[in-house]
Design an enzyme around this catalytic site. Structure first.
Site, PDB file in Angstrom:
ATOM      1  N   TYR A 198       5.361   0.489  -1.571  1.00 10.92           N
ATOM      2  CA  TYR A 198       3.954  -0.047  -1.325  1.00 10.92           C
ATOM      3  C   TYR A 198       3.172  -0.081  -2.418  1.00 10.92           C
ATOM      4  CZ  TYR A 198      -0.503  -0.090   1.093  1.00 10.92           C
ATOM      5  OH  TYR A 198      -1.824  -0.504   1.415  1.00 10.92           O
TER       6      TYR A 198
ATOM      7  N   LYS B 228       1.359  -3.754  -3.807  1.00 11.00           N
ATOM      8  CA  LYS B 228       0.042  -4.059  -3.934  1.00 11.00           C
ATOM      9  C   LYS B 228      -0.091  -4.127  -5.551  1.00 11.00           C
ATOM     10  CE  LYS B 228      -1.553  -3.638   0.191  1.00 11.00           C
ATOM     11  NZ  LYS B 228      -2.095  -5.029   0.892  1.00 11.00           N
TER      12      LYS B 228
END
Length: 259
Positions: free
Chosen positions: A158, A162
């Site tokens: 994750y 990002k």
């Protein structure tokens, strides 16, 4: 004077809940025409009816998976007037799955996060931005995360996704610097939405524990920031906005009240 968004077309991905839904509501209140996409068609239709009833909004909805590049391209190219001139793109669709260590993350989870958070954002950007370039105007607002600025254990994929969103945002801003297009990243900390329910695959107890003992942000807080960026005067470009609840200082530093 700020940018007048009345009757401007705003496309929001991941609009069926959370930050995306809150963005739809705030732009509808400003008189925008809305294109709302997500995978859950019933929720989109219910939101569209709500916005029509409350704001007399013009709304077009489409059940769309941003991971499907060809479907995204066909959808954008086939938009009817007056929805075919997009002024603001809010790349909100994104998710996180699990808290596994990098070497223990299931391959399917890796693919889902990267395909949605990175490729999905690029698919929509590649479909929409050429029209903005042709019209010498527009605004791309990418919903990133504090995870795009800091890494933390159990978040390798994750955080990587990002960080990629932030890199894409910065590069795109350079790519279109001579076109009149603005490019913004909004990077929230802890926001209480369905985010943690997805992360923990429906485990309510684990999801609720993420926000226990503090007053987290809500979708409306982020939508306010998105609208603020979009409504600045044309010569003002908000490059990045990091937003925490008052009891959070970084990705891993959070003060929780004890009972």
């Amino acid at each position: 004077m700020g940018t007048d968004l009345n009757k401007k077309v705003v496309l929001i991905t991941g609009a069926s809940a959370g930050i995306g839904k809150a963005c739809a509501q705030v732009f509808a209140a400003a008189g925008c025409r809305l294109i709302l996409t997500a995978r859950r068609k019933e929720r989109l239709q219910a939101l569209a009816e709500e916005l029509r009833d409350n704001f007399n909004s013009e709304v077009l909805v489409k059940d769309l998976d941003v991971r499907e590049s060809e479907a995204v391209q066909v959808f954008v190219e086939s938009l009817p007037a007056p929805f075919n001139t997009i002024a603001v793109l809010v790349n909100n669709a994104g998710l996180v799955i699990g808290v596994n260590k990098a070497h223990e993350t299931p391959g399917n989870d890796v693919d889902t996060m990267l395909d949605t958070n990175v490729k999905g954002l690029l698919n929509m950007t590649r479909a929409v931005v050429p029209g903005m370039v042709a019209s010498h105007s527009g605004h791309v607002i990418n919903i990133s995360s504090i995870a795009g600025h800091e890494a933390y254990p159990g978040g390798a994929v994750y955080c990587a996704s990002k960080h990629a969103v932030n890199a894409i945002t910065k590069s795109l801003r350079m790519d279109v610097v001579d076109t009149g297009i603005r490019v913004t990243a909004i990077s929230p900390g802890l926001v209480e939405t369905e985010f943690s329910m997805v992360r923990f695959k429906g485990d309510t107890e684990k999801a609720d524990a993420v926000y226990q003992g503090l007053d987290p942000l809500i979708g409306d807080d982020i939508a306010d920031a998105v609208f603020y960026a979009a409504s600045r005067p044309a010569h003002v470009q908000i490059a990045d906005m990091v937003i925490f609840p008052a009891q959070q200082a970084s990705a891993g530093v959070v003060h929780r009240d004890t009972q």
